[in-house]
Structure formats: C-alpha cells, structure tokens
Design a protein around this motif. Structure first.
Motif, PDB file in Angstrom:
ATOM      1  N   ALA A 162       0.835  -1.200   0.000  1.00 15.53           N
ATOM      2  CA  ALA A 162       0.000   0.000   0.000  1.00 15.53           C
ATOM      3  C   ALA A 162       0.870   1.250   0.000  1.00 15.53           C
ATOM      4  O   ALA A 162       0.514   2.273  -0.579  1.00 15.53           O
ATOM      5  CB  ALA A 162      -0.925   0.001   1.214  1.00 15.53           C
ATOM      6  N   ALA A 163       2.021   1.159   0.674  1.00 17.78           N
ATOM      7  CA  ALA A 163       2.910   2.315   0.750  1.00 17.78           C
ATOM      8  C   ALA A 163       3.679   2.529  -0.542  1.00 17.78           C
ATOM      9  O   ALA A 163       4.378   3.520  -0.692  1.00 17.78           O
ATOM     10  CB  ALA A 163       3.866   2.160   1.925  1.00 17.78           C
ATOM     11  N   ALA A 199       2.044   1.465  -3.795  1.00 17.05           N
ATOM     12  CA  ALA A 199       1.095   1.564  -4.898  1.00 17.05           C
ATOM     13  C   ALA A 199      -0.114   2.405  -4.507  1.00 17.05           C
ATOM     14  O   ALA A 199      -0.532   2.402  -3.351  1.00 17.05           O
ATOM     15  CB  ALA A 199       0.641   0.169  -5.312  1.00 17.05           C
ATOM     16  N   GLY A 200      -0.659   3.131  -5.460  1.00 19.78           N
ATOM     17  CA  GLY A 200      -1.777   4.025  -5.188  1.00 19.78           C
ATOM     18  C   GLY A 200      -3.143   3.376  -5.309  1.00 19.78           C
ATOM     19  O   GLY A 200      -4.156   4.031  -5.110  1.00 19.78           O
ATOM     20  N   GLY A 256      -4.461  -0.174   0.321  1.00 21.49           N
ATOM     21  CA  GLY A 256      -3.771   0.535  -0.753  1.00 21.49           C
ATOM     22  C   GLY A 256      -4.240   1.961  -0.979  1.00 21.49           C
ATOM     23  O   GLY A 256      -3.459   2.814  -1.409  1.00 21.49           O
ATOM     24  N   ILE A 291      -3.176   4.094   2.885  1.00 17.91           N
ATOM     25  CA  ILE A 291      -1.751   4.354   3.086  1.00 17.91           C
ATOM     26  C   ILE A 291      -1.229   5.001   1.804  1.00 17.91           C
ATOM     27  O   ILE A 291      -1.436   4.468   0.721  1.00 17.91           O
ATOM     28  CB  ILE A 291      -1.002   3.036   3.389  1.00 17.91           C
ATOM     29  N   PRO A 292      -0.607   6.164   1.904  1.00 14.10           N
ATOM     30  CA  PRO A 292      -0.188   6.846   0.686  1.00 14.10           C
ATOM     31  C   PRO A 292       0.901   6.076  -0.047  1.00 14.10           C
ATOM     32  O   PRO A 292       1.629   5.329   0.598  1.00 14.10           O
ATOM     33  CB  PRO A 292       0.364   8.170   1.211  1.00 14.10           C
ATOM     34  N   PRO A 293       1.031   6.289  -1.350  1.00 15.63           N
ATOM     35  CA  PRO A 293       0.219   7.135  -2.233  1.00 15.63           C
ATOM     36  C   PRO A 293      -1.170   6.558  -2.483  1.00 15.63           C
ATOM     37  O   PRO A 293      -1.386   5.375  -2.218  1.00 15.63           O
ATOM     38  CB  PRO A 293       1.023   7.135  -3.531  1.00 15.63           C
ATOM     39  N   SER A 294      -2.082   7.382  -2.962  1.00 17.00           N
ATOM     40  CA  SER A 294      -3.453   6.939  -3.146  1.00 17.00           C
ATOM     41  C   SER A 294      -4.126   7.715  -4.273  1.00 17.00           C
ATOM     42  O   SER A 294      -4.225   8.937  -4.205  1.00 17.00           O
ATOM     43  CB  SER A 294      -4.218   7.140  -1.834  1.00 17.00           C
TER      44      SER A 294
HETATM   45 NA    NA Z   1      -1.241   3.351  -1.315  1.00 16.63          NA
END
Ligand code: NA
Ligand code: NA
Lengths: 436, 182, 313
Positions: free
Chosen positions: A110-111, A113-114, A152, A155-158
């Motif tokens: 998640a940290a 991939a957006g 995902g 947690i940034p990016p998003s």
């Molecule tokens: Na993310």
C-alpha cells in the motif's frame, strides 16, 4: 421549471442510466449535455469541451497515470514473492502468523502503490494458496487479503486521495501524510484481530510445520530492502519537500521499474501490459472526472447544488448528525459504486457543505478514504471481491467470499470511528510536517 | 444478402476495435515519457538547482494526449466504472435492450465533444492561441486531442450499439463473442 | 420577460477574498442603477467554468462575464500582458490616471473587442511582490534560490538570479513550508489569508506590481444587446467599483504589512541601486511584450510617456 422538480428529474435520470449499466463517466457527461441544452442553451456546450480539456491537462491529475504506472510495474516486480517468503519463515510458526504477515505485506505494498488491486492480486496468487494448503480457515485467508489489499488507498500514495484532493482543492501532500497513521492503525487492528482469533482457536490459522535456521531467516530479510527503499523514496520526497506528490509519483514509477529490472522479472510482454493497463485506467479516471465536473457545472448554473446545500443546512441539524448521515450514505453508495464514482457523484453537494460546516477538508478526506476501504470489500460491487473471485480455487464460492469480509468491515468501521473521535491520529503528521 | 450485411457490420465493429487497440498500443508509451520527464525535472531542481521552464507544461499536454486518446480503449476493454447490480444478471438480449436504450447518451456526449472541441481547436489554430506560461506554446496540438478522443469514443460506442442490434437479431451474444475473440 | 437581462459572472477568486467583496458591491450597484433590469448572478471558482477557460467562455457567450485577470490569457490577448509588466505604475493613483486619463482603458477595450469581449473595468488587487523564507538585504540574496513565479514575473526573478518554478496555487503553502521553493511572488495580503506568515520570514519591498490588477470582462454581444441607458448604468457601477478597489487595495496592503510585522515577519526594502538596476533590466521584458502586436507597442509607448512625464523613468 422549478429547480426542485428539475433536481428530481436529473436525479432520477442519473439513477436510471446508472442502474441500466451505463458507465458513470458517460452517464454524468451525457446528462450534463442534456442539462446544458435545457437550462443553458447551446452556447453552454462549449463548457463541456472546455471541461474535458481542463481535466485532461490538470497538473494535479498528472499524478494519476504515474502512480498507476508504478503500481502496474510493481505487479511484475517479484517483490511480493520475496516478502511472502520472509513472512513465511518468520511468522509461519505463530497461530495466524501467515494471515497477519499477509496484512503486513499488503500494508507495505500500500505504501508503494496508489491502488488496491496490486496487493490483492499478488497476495491472492501467492499467500492464498499457501495459507489454504496449511489448513487456514478459508474465511480468514480470503478476508485478510481482501481487506489488507484495500489498505492501498488509505496508506499513501493513493489515487482516491488525488481525485478527492483535486475536487476538494485540498493539498494532496497533506492528505497523503494524513493517511499514514490511520493506515498503520487499521493494519494493526487487522493483525491483532487475526492473531487473537487464531490464538483462541488455532484451527482457524494453524502454525506451519516447516522450521528454519536463524541464518535462513536472516537471509530472507533482504526482501524488505527494495520495498523499503521505494517507500522511503516516495513518501520521503513528499514529506521532506524535495518534490510534489506528482513528482514523487514519477520518481516512484522509475524506482519500481529499476527494482523490477534488478529482479529480472519484467519481460517486455509484462511491461507492455503494464503500460496498456495504465493507459486504460488513467483514461477511466480522467473521463469520469470530466463527466462529473461538467455535471457539477450544470448543477451550479441551474442553482441545484445551492438549493440542496441550503436545504440540508436549513434542516438545522447539528454538524455531527450531518457528518454521520454523510458517512452512512458513503457506506451505502460504496456497496454499489467504485470510490472514484462516489467522489464524483457527491462532490457538487458535499464538498461545499463540509467547508461550510467547518470540517477540516484534509481530515474529512482521510475519513472518506477509510469509508471507501469498506466500499472495496462490501458486496454486491466490491472491487477486491471480484479480484478474489478470479484467483480463489473452485472450492471457494462467492458466498464464502462475502461471508469472509464481515469482521473486516466491522474493524474498518471501528477505525473510522476512532479517527473521527481522535482527529489527531489523522492530523498529527500533516501538522507536524507543517510546523517543521 | 442478410449474411453479407451482417458480415459488413461485424467487420466494421472489428475495425473500430482494432483502431482503438492500435491507438492504445502506440500511445501507451507516453506514460514512460512522462515518468522520465518528471524524474528529470526533480533531479534538475533538487540536485542541479535549475528547474526547467517547459517540463511542467509539456507533461500536462502529454497527460491530455494519453487521457483523451485512451478513452475509446477503456471503452473497448470495458474499464469505465459502472454500477452493475442489476445489469450483471441480465440475459444477453435484455442487456442489449438496456444498452440500446441508454448508450445514445454516450453518442450525444461524444458528438458534443467532437463538435465543440473541434471548434475550440480550429479557433486556436486560426487565431494562433498560445498558452499562458512563459513558453507560450501553441494550444492547437493539445486542444485537437479532445475531438480526436471523442471520435474514438464515438466509434467504439457505435460499435457497441451495432453489436447489441446483432445480438437481438441473431440471438447470439455478440458483445461477449467478439470480446473473447479479441 | 422582455427588457430584462441576466448577467452571470464567474469569479476566479474565492468568495471570501478581498476582490469578490467588491464584486458583490458591483452586482448590487448594477442592479440598483439599472432599476433591476440587469440581474447579476455571481459564481465562485470552478462553479460553471474553470479559470483557464473563463475568458474563452465569455468570448463565446457560454457565460456573460468573468471576474478574472488577463495575464492568464496572455496567449490569447497579448495586450493583457501589458497590465502585468513589472513596475508598470508606481502607485495606485498613477494607475487610475493611466487607465482613465492617459487612455489605457480605451486601448485595452480595443484589444478585447477583437475577441468579442467588452473590458468593463479594471479592479485593483493589492500589491504583489516577493515573500521569502530566506533573509534578504539586497538583490544578491536571491541568487540561486527557487522562486514560485508565473508569467512575466518568471523572467524577472531570473534577472534577480533565482530560478522560476511554476506550481499550482493550492500547493504554495506546502511547497514553501517544505522548501520545494524558497519564496513566492504573490499578493502580500496572502500572508494573512493563506496563512503564509507560518512559512515565510521576509516581505520584500518594493512590489513588482503596485498594485496588481484584475477586472470584469463581458461578452460583447451581451453588452451590445443592452440599451444605451442600461449600458451607462452598468458602466457607472463599474467605474465606482474600480475607484473603490483603488482605495481598498491600498488599505489591504497597509493591513497586510501591519499583520506581517505583528507576526514577526521582517519587511525589508531593497536598496535604491538594486531597484534602479531591476527597473532597467526589465526594459527587455517590456520590449518583448511591445513587439507582440501594434497595440501592445502603442500601450508600452503610452506607459513610457506617462512615466517620463512623472519623472519616474
Ligand atoms: Na497506497
Ligand atoms: Na462495495
């Protein structure tokens, strides 16, 4: 025609077209054309073309294709396999350890991939067969992947935060940073739940039989190096100020590409399909924003959005009642719609309203995103559920999948309430970043 | 006679499919260019302390190209977000009727963009309109993407409607059939 | 009904800020002076058209008017750039003179007619200049710094030795605070309204635009459709708003600088020699704009004549 009647007609038409299966972007855009012709005249139609151009050249939305590219390349990077192997060696012997470890991997992905699909697909292909083979309860195994994958967007990016930020004119950098602590909190809640339930009833997640030496375990830790570097690269440049979120996306994509090349996993065929997927998804986002913005313009021109706002404010409800009504509405919409569609449908009315009610737009954006985590796993339309359906073995049917998400939706709702009543969890880091 | 006609319509649909397919296959590389330009810009600014004048604006035009031209492709591979609560349970015939009853809205939207977007682009070409930045880049090349993208969507939507009609007349699920063929 | 007109104006500035307060006054006056025959409806940023499209929308009649600023449309109306030449007028009252007595307003109207737009009146939007995170004593201090500046200001900060960075306005606060840029060229009052006092430490005088300018622009067909008496009434409301904005603009500057001092922001003035250097160095910027169209040339000559008469050049 009376604005009230017009509102009802537009609303019914929209619902009708959506239920008949018309893509959200074109339902909004097409109704914008009809609405413009009716309230504005043909000269208003220039607005529709101008909107497409304006959204197509938006600086803020430039981050979308770049984060999509990063996510799509990560799918073929082989990082997920290495991470899972490490989890298997370290956490396998604990009851529920593989499931908790899977959640942790989802958080790490998640940290990077957006979007939610990267971790869901990867873990569905890697962790799910492994857990099922070792006797994990199918609800536990399927549920933790669907719910973990949804991290995902929090947690940034998003991508969801980018779209929200672009529509609400909130700082995307602050939204990203604001999502970090709630995202970690939610991941922790999932882990605790999994570990506690499996400790109480080890048949849900039996300990693995394989044992590894400390040396083997230590060697597997090198799997975190590349993901760690990527996370630091993306979040680090945003937090430190070296680059804007858009630029961090570009660097992140480049980083993901380099990682994949280092792993020698990225064939030209995979690279090409990553690019094609990026093109299609990006077009989907830009066109849905175009349709929604054009629709919003017509509503503003006809005075509809103002009428609805005045009506809601005129009810004299407390701002918290309105807030929870909004959250419930988001939850219900989330059952049927994709989060991007929800932002688009509710923006014309909700965004000015939250500003008038005095809510912090960054905080509200993060709460909204937590709500959308639920949307990814609630039936009937839950994006992660469809991914799971595509990867599960035939022994698991759709009902099993639906059943598996119930505890996780409740945990997500718990996280939403915690972040509502303790807004510091959301706002601490953005403010700390500002005070620096 | 009937068969030849159907053959023509089916071929037209396949032509539109491949048009969007190839457009996507050519323009999907733009995201790589974007990635390199954005990274280059950060390096220039952060390490060399000399930001470029042109990078930000060129990137926005590239986004425009890939977003507008990708719309038809997203339609082809059914990537546009939809609410399929009821739709999913429809039989192919019923679905075709539902689509014929609603997809004219896509046609209307695309025609609007084609006409007015085209007028905007021609206007910019004739009057030599330029962007508001220091670079003063001509607006025509990026503005023309709107009508081109609209045309690609229009054709794909028309193909979809033709397939729905074929489904109704032949009783075979043409949408699914040709999707699996592609 | 017949004889009644609807004037929809899209503002590109948010409802709460200084300019729109005056715009609302204009709307009220226009309705009052036309005895309600012209009904004004105001829209706030992004509501019916976006900033970049607003001028085009007015020109095509999608909306009847916009409250915006011509520098955004310099690629369409090159004459709009003349309103944004750095150091083009020394004070607000000079600017009022230039528009109303030296014939600038007429020239600008001539320029906009070509795009089917009636330039109704300019509005003053406070002084705009450099606000920095780094200490400033002389121009030398700008060397090697990154300044957020758009349009012609970009060329000016380059003359000062800085790099020009263009970023969206929504990111100004965060990029300053995280050091993506070291300073901005922006209206001084944003030190208060955008909370920039939290992220900058210095305000540098003199401003580049003293004061900066915005304006109300109407669709020409709409304007021509108004009978002469209504035109005169709207014109009167416009002129009064312009003069009110001249007063307001000076007041906002004063308040901004007071606010800055309260918050411990240093207000510094560049040495006279630096200012002289900058004004001279701007000549090529002025010349390049003058070369764009004959009308631009006429305007720049008009400026220079006015400033010479004042002994300011
Ligand atoms: Na993310
Ligand atoms: Na859902």
């Amino acid at each position: 025609m009376d604005t009230g009647i017009l509102t009802v007609i537009i609303g019914l038409a929209l619902v009708g077209f959506l239920v008949a299966g018309l893509p959200v972007s074109f339902a909004l855009g097409g109704l914008a054309v009809l609405g413009t012709l009716y309230v504005w005249g043909w000269k208003g139609l220039y607005m529709i073309a101008n909107t497409a151009y304006a959204e197509g050249t938006s600086y803020l939305l430039l981050a979308v294709p770049l984060f999509l590219l990063m996510a799509n390349i990560l799918r073929y990077s082989g990082l997920a396999d290495d991470l899972y192997e490490m989890v298997h060696k370290w956490m396998g012997p604990i009851p529920g350890g593989l499931a908790a470890g899977t959640v942790v991997i989802c958080a790490v992905f998640a940290a990077m991939a957006g979007i939610s699909s990267v971790a869901t697909i990867s873990m569905g292909l890697i962790a799910l067969p492994s857990m099922l083979k070792r006797g994990y309860d199918k609800s536990m195994a399927v549920g933790c992947i669907s719910a973990g994958g949804a991290l995902g967007i929090l947690i940034p990016p998003s991508i969801i935060m980018i779209i929200y930020g672009a529509m609400a004119e909130a700082s995307i950098g602050q939204l990203f940073i604001g999502g970090i602590l709630p995202g970690i909190l939610l991941a922790l809640i999932f882990c605790c739940y999994v570990l506690i339930r499996c400790t109480l009833n080890p048949s849900l997640g039996p300990p693995t039989q394989e044992r590894y030496s400390l040396g083997q375990k230590m060697r597997s830790v090198k799997a975190v190096i590349l993901p760690g570097l990527l996370v630091v690269l993306v979040l680090g440049v945003i937090y430190s100020g070296a680059a804007t979120p858009t630029e961090a996306a570009g660097i992140g994509a480049l980083g993901a590409l380099i990682c994949s090349l280092l792993h020698r996993r990225l064939s030209f065929q995979n690279f090409k399909s990553a690019l094609l997927s990026t093109l299609g998804l990006n077009a989907m986002v830009i066109w849905i924003v175009t349709g929604a913005v054009a629709f919003t313009h017509v509503l503003a021109y006809a005075g509809v959005s103002k009428m609805i706002q005045d009506m809601i404010l005129g009810l004299g409800l407390s701002k918290w009642v309105i807030f929870f009504c909004m959250q419930i509405m988001y939850f219900i919409l989330g059952m049927f719609l994709d989060p991007a569609g929800i932002i688009m449908l509710t923006t014309p009315v909700f965004i000015p309203l939250i500003k008038q009610l005095g809510f912090d737009p960054v905080w509200f954006g993060v709460i909204f995103t937590i709500n959308m985590e639920m949307a990814y796993i609630t039936p009937p339309f839950g994006f992660n559920l469809f991914i799971m359906k595509a990867v599960v073995p035939p022994s698991i049917n759709m009902t099993d999948i639906y059943r598996s998400i119930v505890p996780f939706v409740l945990l997500q709702a718990l996280c939403l309430l915690i972040c509502t009543f303790f807004p510091q969890i959301v706002l601490y880091l953005p403010y700390a970043m500002m005070a620096k | 006679m009937e068969n030849i006609k159907k053959g023509f319509w089916r071929k037209s649909c396949l032509f539109v499919d491949s048009l969007n397919f190839w457009t996507a296959n050519i323009f999907c590389y733009i995201s790589v260019v974007l990635m390199l330009l954005v990274s280059y810009e950060v390096i220039c600014r952060y390490l060399l302390n000399s930001p470029s004048d042109w990078s930000g604006e060129i990137n926005q035009y590239l986004l425009c190209v890939m977003s507008m031209l990708g719309g038809g492709y997203a339609l082809l591979i059914d990537q546009h977000v939809r609410v399929d609560i009821i739709y999913r349970f429809f039989s192919p015939k019923r679905r075709s009727i539902a689509e014929l009853a609603t997809w004219w809205l896509v046609i209307l939207f695309a025609l609007t963009l084609l006409w007015f977007g085209g007028e905007n682009a021609m206007d910019a070409l004739i009057k030599g309109k330029k962007s508001m930045s220091i670079m003063e880049m001509p607006l025509f090349p990026s503005l023309i993407m709107v009508p081109i993208g609209a045309l690609l969507i229009l054709l794909q939507a028309l193909a979809r409607m033709v397939r729905c009609i074929l489904t109704l007349t032949t009783g075979i699920d043409e949408v699914a059939r040709e999707k699996s063929a592609a | 009904e017949a004889g009644n007109f609807k004037l929809r104006i899209q503002s590109v500035y948010p409802e709460g800020s200084h300019g729109p307060v005056l715009l609302k006054e204009f709307a009220k006056k226009a309705e009052e002076y036309t005895k309600g025959k012209v009904k004004v409806e105001l829209f706030w940023p992004g509501q019916v058209v976006g900033l970049t499209e607003a001028y085009d929308a007015v020109s095509k009649g999608t909306i009847e008017g916009t409250y915006s600023c011509l520098i955004y449309y310099g690629g369409i109306v090159p004459e709009g750039k003349t309103e944004w030449l750095p150091f083009n007028w020394p004070t607000t009252s000079d600017s009022v003179d230039i528009y109303l007595k030296a014939g600038y307003l007429d020239l600008m109207r001539k320029a906009n007619v070509r795009h089917n737009v009636h330039y109704l009146f300019p509005m003053y939007s406070a002084t705009m200049g450099a606000m920095t995170k780094f200490p400033v004593k002389t121009m030398e201090d700008f060397k090697g710094k990154k300044m957020r500046a758009t349009g012609l200001d970009g060329s000016l900060v380059k003359l000062m030795g800085s790099a020009a960075v263009s970023l969206p306005a929504t990111e100004i606060y965060t990029t300053l605070q995280r050091g993506t840029v070291d300073g901005v060229i922006y209206p001084f009052y944003t030190i208060d309204t955008y909370k920039l006092h939290e992220v900058v430490s210095h305000i540098v005088l003199p401003g580049f635009h003293t004061p900066s300018i915005s304006g109300v622009y109407l669709n020409l067909d709409f304007w021509k459709s108004l009978p002469p008496d209504l035109q005169a009434a709207v014109e009167k409301a416009g002129l009064e708003t312009m003069l009110a904005s001249a007063k307001g603009s000076d007041q906002w500057d004063k308040e901004a600088l007071e606010f800055a001092k309260q918050k411990g922001i240093k207000v510094v003035t560049l040495p006279g020699s630096d200012v002289e250097y900058l004004k001279k160095a701007c000549a090529p910027i002025w010349d390049s704009v003058a070369e764009t169209t004959p009308l631009c040339k006429e305007i720049v000559e008009m400026y220079r004549k006015y400033l010479k008469g004042k002994g300011a050049l």
